[in-house]
Motif scaffolding. Structure first.
Motif, mmCIF file in Angstrom:
data_model
loop_
_atom_site.group_PDB
_atom_site.id
_atom_site.type_symbol
_atom_site.label_atom_id
_atom_site.label_comp_id
_atom_site.label_asym_id
_atom_site.label_seq_id
_atom_site.Cartn_x
_atom_site.Cartn_y
_atom_site.Cartn_z
ATOM 1 N N UNK A 190 68.593 -21.532 47.633
ATOM 2 C CA UNK A 190 68.471 -20.174 48.153
ATOM 3 C C UNK A 190 68.910 -20.167 49.614
ATOM 4 N N UNK A 191 69.851 -19.283 49.925
ATOM 5 C CA UNK A 191 70.393 -19.189 51.277
ATOM 6 C C UNK A 191 70.377 -17.722 51.698
ATOM 7 N N UNK A 192 70.664 -17.495 52.952
ATOM 8 C CA UNK A 192 70.720 -16.117 53.440
ATOM 9 C C UNK A 192 71.759 -15.337 52.637
ATOM 10 N N UNK A 193 71.344 -14.241 52.056
ATOM 11 C CA UNK A 193 72.253 -13.396 51.295
ATOM 12 C C UNK A 193 72.302 -13.704 49.813
ATOM 13 N N UNK A 194 71.648 -14.789 49.368
ATOM 14 C CA UNK A 194 71.688 -15.092 47.941
ATOM 15 C C UNK A 194 71.483 -16.553 47.638
ATOM 16 N N UNK A 195 72.425 -17.130 46.890
ATOM 17 C CA UNK A 195 72.289 -18.479 46.375
ATOM 18 C C UNK A 195 73.586 -19.273 46.537
ATOM 19 N N UNK A 196 73.416 -20.559 46.758
ATOM 20 C CA UNK A 196 74.541 -21.498 46.772
ATOM 21 C C UNK A 196 74.365 -22.460 45.589
ATOM 22 N N UNK A 197 75.370 -22.513 44.745
ATOM 23 C CA UNK A 197 75.357 -23.395 43.575
ATOM 24 C C UNK A 197 76.488 -24.393 43.750
ATOM 25 N N UNK A 198 76.155 -25.684 43.687
ATOM 26 C CA UNK A 198 77.139 -26.698 44.036
ATOM 27 C C UNK A 198 77.117 -27.856 43.057
ATOM 28 N N UNK A 199 78.186 -28.624 43.076
ATOM 29 C CA UNK A 199 78.313 -29.829 42.276
ATOM 30 C C UNK A 199 79.472 -30.643 42.805
ATOM 31 N N UNK A 200 79.855 -31.703 42.108
ATOM 32 C CA UNK A 200 80.965 -32.536 42.575
ATOM 33 C C UNK A 200 82.298 -31.797 42.644
ATOM 34 N N UNK A 201 82.380 -30.669 41.993
ATOM 35 C CA UNK A 201 83.587 -29.849 41.978
ATOM 36 C C UNK A 201 83.684 -28.928 43.194
ATOM 37 N N UNK A 205 79.050 -19.277 46.140
ATOM 38 C CA UNK A 205 77.957 -18.460 46.660
ATOM 39 C C UNK A 205 77.879 -17.181 45.833
ATOM 40 N N UNK A 206 76.654 -16.814 45.470
ATOM 41 C CA UNK A 206 76.447 -15.612 44.658
ATOM 42 C C UNK A 206 75.163 -14.924 45.074
ATOM 43 N N UNK A 207 75.174 -13.609 44.975
ATOM 44 C CA UNK A 207 73.975 -12.855 45.328
ATOM 45 C C UNK A 207 72.877 -13.048 44.286
ATOM 46 N N UNK A 208 73.268 -13.258 43.053
ATOM 47 C CA UNK A 208 72.302 -13.497 41.977
ATOM 48 C C UNK A 208 72.802 -14.669 41.124
ATOM 49 N N UNK A 209 71.848 -15.349 40.479
ATOM 50 C CA UNK A 209 72.161 -16.474 39.593
ATOM 51 C C UNK A 209 71.413 -16.282 38.285
ATOM 52 N N UNK A 210 72.086 -16.555 37.164
ATOM 53 C CA UNK A 210 71.439 -16.567 35.854
ATOM 54 C C UNK A 210 71.523 -17.977 35.289
ATOM 55 N N UNK A 211 70.366 -18.520 34.982
ATOM 56 C CA UNK A 211 70.277 -19.821 34.331
ATOM 57 C C UNK A 211 70.289 -19.590 32.825
ATOM 58 N N UNK A 212 71.427 -19.895 32.202
ATOM 59 C CA UNK A 212 71.573 -19.780 30.748
ATOM 60 C C UNK A 212 72.060 -21.115 30.200
#
Length: 378
Positions: A190-201, A205-212
């Motif tokens: 969780x970061x300012x303004x939303x979310x940071x999703x990262x990996x080796x690739x 950055x996204x305002x919302x995240x869905x875990x599916x």
């Protein structure tokens, strides 16, 4: 730095459908899949479309459990209605055939238990009929004459798991979806303004995240500081050679795990949740296969001598109470869960449309609030 409106983690039916509905609504959506689309349970299940409460957990956990689980019935019914309209909307075939489902009983005790389950289902709004032995023989003379009766639900059926995700993904990309394959997630912050999703690739950055993420959902949630009671279970499916058309509906049996249906091409899909073996990838278990085939042949005697032409195993997500976990996580604004255990293939269209609406700040057409994650220890 680019900000997406929504990042969806998971390239199965739940994730792809969520991304499709959000992109169709005009959102900037990125989908992250650790391998390729449709390689997990969404592309490896038997394609059953369910509405009736499953008998095995009902037998094990009782009528109180069934009443609690019956809150999912409106979701199943809404999703089945959505399956009926999706082909026209997408402009292609999903192999949808809603021709009903029969849950057959082989003992008097099972028949009485089935009758009580039907009362619970009817109270939840599901149209179910009880057939006595004579009615079952008249309507399904090809089934075993040892069966004593059955529950019939006209709203059940099947769809093709090999067609659903590819077609929905194609339409989502046409609507602007950014698909990232081979993108395993190693950080959800969780970061300012939303979310940071990262990996080796890299990172998005996204305002919302869905875990599916299906069977991997607990791992993904843990990266965001959320501990979920969901785990992977190994199951398998078999397909026979093509036979003359005989079985029009989805068939269950109260006495042992079974889902049996005949594809339009003539082959029989035989499943029901029999366990597979663990390995580098899920592996078919021969003992489970033999037992599953024996149950299928006992129910449909004409299967005798049918050759199995292929079988496969997959990992599905499961919860102890079989209930889904849906919606925004308390204390994690903008982090949503789209996790429907065991029967997620059925529920994916309506539930994913509702999750997409919630993530975009809209009012969903179905109520997901009974399935919100209450938090650890609740």
């Amino acid at each position: 730095m680019r900000w997406h409106d929504l990042a969806v983690i998971g390239g199965g039916l739940a994730g792809v459908a969520t991304a499709y509905f959000a992109a169709r609504a005009g959102a900037d959506v990125v989908l992250l899949e650790r391998r390729d689309l449709n390689l997990g349970a969404s592309g490896s299940n038997a394609g059953s479309i369910h509405a009736q409460i499953p008998f095995d957990p009902y037998r094990e956990m009782g009528e109180g459990w069934a009443r609690h689980f019956s809150e999912t019935i409106p979701l199943f019914r809404a999703s089945i209605a959505r399956w009926r309209t999706l082909e026209a909307e997408l402009g292609g075939s999903l192999g949808v055939a809603i021709k009903g489902g029969v849950m057959a009983a082989g003992t008097e005790a099972d028949l009485r238990a089935l009758e009580r389950k039907v009362e619970i289902e009817r109270a939840a709004g599901l149209p179910v009929e009880m057939w006595d032995r004579e009615t079952l023989r008249a309507r399904a003379p090809f089934l075993s004459d040892t069966l004593l009766g059955a529950a019939w639900c006209a709203e059940e059926g099947k769809a093709d798991p090999f067609r659903a995700v590819p077609l929905i993904a194609r339409r989502a990309v046409e609507a602007g979806l950014d698909v990232r394959r081979n993108a395993p997630v190693a950080a959800v912050e969780q970061v300012a303004g939303g979310w940071r999703v990262a990996g080796p690739w890299g990172a998005v950055h996204a305002r919302k995240v869905v875990n599916a993420a299906g069977a991997d959902a607990a791992h993904v949630a843990a990266l965001a500081g959320v501990r979920l009671p969901i785990e992977g279970h190994l199951i398998q499916v078999a397909v026979t050679e093509k036979r003359a058309e005989e079985l029009p509906f989805l068939l269950y049996f109260t006495g042992a795990r079974l889902t049996l249906k005949q594809a339009a091409e003539g082959g029989y899909l035989i499943g029901g949740g029999w366990p597979a073996r663990a390995g580098p990838l899920p592996m078919v278990d021969q003992t489970s296969m033999i037992r599953n085939l024996a149950v299928a042949q006992a129910m449909l005697p004409s299967l005798a001598g049918a050759q199995v032409v292929r079988a496969w195993a997959a990992t599905v997500n499961g919860t102890a109470d079989w209930r889904p976990i849906l919606g925004e996580v308390p204390g994690r604004p903008g982090f949503f869960l789209n996790l429907f255990p065991w029967m997620g293939f059925t529920a994916a269209p309506a539930v994913s449309e509702a999750i997409a609406a919630l993530a975009l700040g809209q009012t969903p057409q179905v109520d997901l609030s009974p399935f919100a994650w209450p938090g650890e220890g609740a």
